[in-house]
Design an enzyme around this catalytic site. Structure first.
Site, PDB file in Angstrom:
ATOM      1  N   PRO A 158       0.928  -1.578  -0.152  1.00 49.57           N
ATOM      2  CA  PRO A 158      -0.017  -0.328  -0.056  1.00 49.57           C
ATOM      3  C   PRO A 158       0.325   1.136   0.019  1.00 49.57           C
ATOM      4  O   PRO A 158       0.516   2.220  -0.118  1.00 49.57           O
ATOM      5  CB  PRO A 158      -0.979  -0.524   1.337  1.00 49.57           C
ATOM      6  CG  PRO A 158       0.358  -1.275   1.873  1.00 49.57           C
ATOM      7  CD  PRO A 158       0.638  -2.140   1.180  1.00 49.57           C
TER       8      PRO A 158
ATOM      9  N   ASP B  75       3.670   1.848 -11.375  1.00 47.25           N
ATOM     10  CA  ASP B  75       2.731   2.468 -11.732  1.00 47.25           C
ATOM     11  C   ASP B  75       2.681   4.262 -10.922  1.00 47.25           C
ATOM     12  O   ASP B  75       3.261   4.471  -9.822  1.00 47.25           O
ATOM     13  CB  ASP B  75       1.242   1.876 -11.421  1.00 47.25           C
ATOM     14  CG  ASP B  75       0.501   0.905 -12.230  1.00 47.25           C
ATOM     15  OD1 ASP B  75       1.141   0.423 -13.178  1.00 47.25           O
ATOM     16  OD2 ASP B  75      -0.348  -0.374 -11.931  1.00 47.25           O
TER      17      ASP B  75
ATOM     18  N   LYS C 286      -1.330   4.791 -15.361  1.00 47.95           N
ATOM     19  CA  LYS C 286      -2.185   4.558 -15.831  1.00 47.95           C
ATOM     20  C   LYS C 286      -3.508   5.034 -15.068  1.00 47.95           C
ATOM     21  O   LYS C 286      -4.941   4.999 -15.136  1.00 47.95           O
ATOM     22  CB  LYS C 286      -2.670   2.634 -15.974  1.00 47.95           C
ATOM     23  CG  LYS C 286      -2.257   2.547 -16.802  1.00 47.95           C
ATOM     24  CD  LYS C 286      -2.660   1.562 -17.433  1.00 47.95           C
ATOM     25  CE  LYS C 286      -2.433   0.272 -16.335  1.00 47.95           C
ATOM     26  NZ  LYS C 286      -3.775   0.401 -15.422  1.00 47.95           N
TER      27      LYS C 286
ATOM     28  N   GLY D  13       0.919  -1.139  -7.564  1.00 49.34           N
ATOM     29  CA  GLY D  13       0.748  -0.904  -5.618  1.00 49.34           C
ATOM     30  C   GLY D  13      -0.413  -2.036  -5.178  1.00 49.34           C
ATOM     31  O   GLY D  13      -0.801  -2.296  -5.980  1.00 49.34           O
TER      32      GLY D  13
ATOM     33  N   ASP E 117      -1.385  -5.620  -4.096  1.00 55.04           N
ATOM     34  CA  ASP E 117      -1.334  -6.788  -4.720  1.00 55.04           C
ATOM     35  C   ASP E 117      -1.360  -7.072  -6.709  1.00 55.04           C
ATOM     36  O   ASP E 117      -2.703  -6.385  -6.405  1.00 55.04           O
ATOM     37  CB  ASP E 117      -2.372  -7.829  -4.683  1.00 55.04           C
ATOM     38  CG  ASP E 117      -2.154  -9.062  -5.040  1.00 55.04           C
ATOM     39  OD1 ASP E 117      -0.981  -9.530  -4.462  1.00 55.04           O
ATOM     40  OD2 ASP E 117      -2.380  -9.832  -5.680  1.00 55.04           O
TER      41      ASP E 117
ATOM     42  N   THR F 207      -2.825  -5.962  -0.260  1.00 48.42           N
ATOM     43  CA  THR F 207      -3.155  -5.329  -0.911  1.00 48.42           C
ATOM     44  C   THR F 207      -4.249  -3.836   0.514  1.00 48.42           C
ATOM     45  O   THR F 207      -4.114  -4.267   1.055  1.00 48.42           O
ATOM     46  CB  THR F 207      -4.442  -5.738  -1.539  1.00 48.42           C
ATOM     47  OG1 THR F 207      -5.800  -4.770  -1.766  1.00 48.42           O
ATOM     48  CG2 THR F 207      -5.338  -6.087  -0.468  1.00 48.42           C
TER      49      THR F 207
ATOM     50  N   MET G  61     -11.259   2.134  -5.569  1.00 49.58           N
ATOM     51  CA  MET G  61     -11.497   3.497  -6.488  1.00 49.58           C
ATOM     52  C   MET G  61     -13.291   4.135  -6.046  1.00 49.58           C
ATOM     53  O   MET G  61     -13.827   4.040  -7.665  1.00 49.58           O
ATOM     54  CB  MET G  61     -11.353   2.378  -7.967  1.00 49.58           C
ATOM     55  CG  MET G  61      -9.943   2.491  -8.130  1.00 49.58           C
ATOM     56  SD  MET G  61      -9.743   1.208  -9.566  1.00 49.58           S
ATOM     57  CE  MET G  61     -10.489  -0.138  -9.421  1.00 49.58           C
TER      58      MET G  61
HETATM   59  N1  SAH Z   1      -3.579  -3.313  -6.534  1.00 53.62           N
HETATM   60  C1  SAH Z   1      -3.953  -2.529  -5.609  1.00 53.62           C
HETATM   61  C2  SAH Z   1      -5.285  -1.562  -6.200  1.00 53.62           C
HETATM   62  C3  SAH Z   1      -5.308  -0.765  -7.462  1.00 53.62           C
HETATM   63  S1  SAH Z   1      -6.973  -0.153  -7.959  1.00 53.62           S
HETATM   64  C4  SAH Z   1      -3.726  -3.047  -4.639  1.00 53.62           C
HETATM   65  O1  SAH Z   1      -3.584  -3.865  -4.744  1.00 53.62           O
HETATM   66  O2  SAH Z   1      -4.146  -2.590  -3.655  1.00 53.62           O
HETATM   67  C5  SAH Z   1      -6.093   1.977  -7.082  1.00 53.62           C
HETATM   68  C6  SAH Z   1      -7.007   1.620  -5.538  1.00 53.62           C
HETATM   69  O3  SAH Z   1      -6.828   1.338  -4.752  1.00 53.62           O
HETATM   70  C7  SAH Z   1      -6.891   3.141  -5.595  1.00 53.62           C
HETATM   71  O4  SAH Z   1      -7.877   4.208  -6.149  1.00 53.62           O
HETATM   72  C8  SAH Z   1      -7.931   2.994  -4.114  1.00 53.62           C
HETATM   73  O5  SAH Z   1      -9.163   2.988  -4.496  1.00 53.62           O
HETATM   74  C9  SAH Z   1      -6.660   2.155  -3.667  1.00 53.62           C
HETATM   75  N2  SAH Z   1      -4.905   2.636  -2.987  1.00 53.62           N
HETATM   76  C10 SAH Z   1      -4.241   1.731  -3.323  1.00 53.62           C
HETATM   77  N3  SAH Z   1      -3.156   2.040  -2.224  1.00 53.62           N
HETATM   78  C11 SAH Z   1      -4.329   3.051  -1.130  1.00 53.62           C
HETATM   79  C12 SAH Z   1      -3.559   3.464  -0.017  1.00 53.62           C
HETATM   80  N4  SAH Z   1      -2.515   4.121   0.124  1.00 53.62           N
HETATM   81  N5  SAH Z   1      -4.876   4.179   0.239  1.00 53.62           N
HETATM   82  C13 SAH Z   1      -5.736   4.075  -0.030  1.00 53.62           C
HETATM   83  N6  SAH Z   1      -6.008   3.386  -1.089  1.00 53.62           N
HETATM   84  C14 SAH Z   1      -5.134   3.025  -2.099  1.00 53.62           C
END
Ligand code: SAH
Length: 250
Positions: A19, A42, A64, A95, A97, A125, A177
């Site tokens: 994260p 990313d 993206k 970011g 997983d 995640t 999201m």
């Molecule tokens: N693969 C990523 C998700 C990608 S979709 C995962 O497993 O976390 C992108 C979304 O992830 C963002 O819109 C938000 O909802 C969330 N996200 C990713 N990093 C975050 C963080 N540090 N704090 C809060 N939401 C986060």
């Protein structure tokens, strides 16, 4: 092969960056980021994690954010294939997983169809990490035996989801999201039968220095009296009331 063994020439590692906080990287992620020829990352990958990258590695921002056209996804796959064919040792860094709302499946399918060697390193995640940072247990014996992860894009007009069935099956919902569509998400959930008083939490930039947590109700999210900014995790359900605030937050 061990997950953290050095990459071979022409191999791609699809790596979850977690994260944001570098302390939440896996040992395999840290090893591969620190020893590779190219990192295709990313926009969501934190500066803190990128600071751990091999200083001599080529860094390519695949960015993206905001869900651009699939053409850019195509470009990313092409970039990975080109680098692999050039014999580079490549980390594809995403970011959280890579397989949770990360389009990692599309990328490994593209690599496999070209006969390119790859490995997959899971990451923590944000849908798990963000509630934990806010002190919210995503499952609690007194509240839920199931848990749903969803994309907030599903609240758009084109939604194919059965929202009534969703709220009946899942007492706790974790939206990725979900910031932009928060009022629509909340309205759909109220229409599907959830109470206005149902608690929700919005956790932005979880695990980073500027992390913020906001707790509100579904009613407030629906009428627009609270708003969320990206990147945020939105968690809805009675587990939010079980929160043990273990950090200073606002
Ligand atoms: N693969 C990523 C998700 C990608 S979709 C995962 O497993 O976390 C992108 C979304 O992830 C963002 O819109 C938000 O909802 C969330 N996200 C990713 N990093 C975050 C963080 N540090 N704090 C809060 N939401 C986060």
């Amino acid at each position: 092969m061990k997950l953290d063994s050095p990459l071979r020439a022409g191999e791609v590692a699809l790596v979850g960056a977690g994260p944001g906080a570098s302390g939440l990287l896996t040992l395999a992620a840290a090893a591969l980021i620190g020893d590779c020829d190219a990192i295709v990352y990313d926009a969501l990958v934190s500066d803190e994690v990128m600071a751990m990258a091999d200083a001599s590695a080529e860094k390519i921002l695949a960015g993206k954010r905001g869900g651009r056209a699939s053409a850019s996804q195509h470009d990313i796959c092409e970039t990975l294939i080109r680098l692999a064919r050039a014999g580079k040792r490549i980390v594809r860094l995403k970011g959280g997983d890579p397989f949770v709302f990360g389009r990692g499946g599309e990328e490994v399918r593209a690599l496999a169809s070209e006969g390119i060697a790859f490995r997959i390193i899971p990451g923590i995640t944000s849908g798990i990490a963000a509630p934990a940072m806010a002190g919210i247990p995503v499952t609690d014996r007194s509240v839920n035996a199931t848990l749903a992860f969803l994309t907030g894009h599903e609240a758009s007009e084109k939604s194919r989801m059965d929202w009534k069935a969703l709220v009946e099956a899942f007492p706790v919902l974790v939206f990725y999201m979900g910031a932009k569509n928060l009022p629509d998400i909340a309205k759909r959930l109220l229409d599907a039968g959830l109470e206005k008083q149902t608690p929700l939490a919005i956790i932005r930039n979880a695990t980073l220095a500027d992390e913020q947590t906001m707790v509100a109700t579904l009613g407030e999210a629906a009428d627009g009296s609270i708003t969320a900014r990206s990147p945020s995790i939105v968690i809805i359900g009675d587990v939010v009331a079980e929160r043990m605030n273990w950090k200073d937050s606002i």
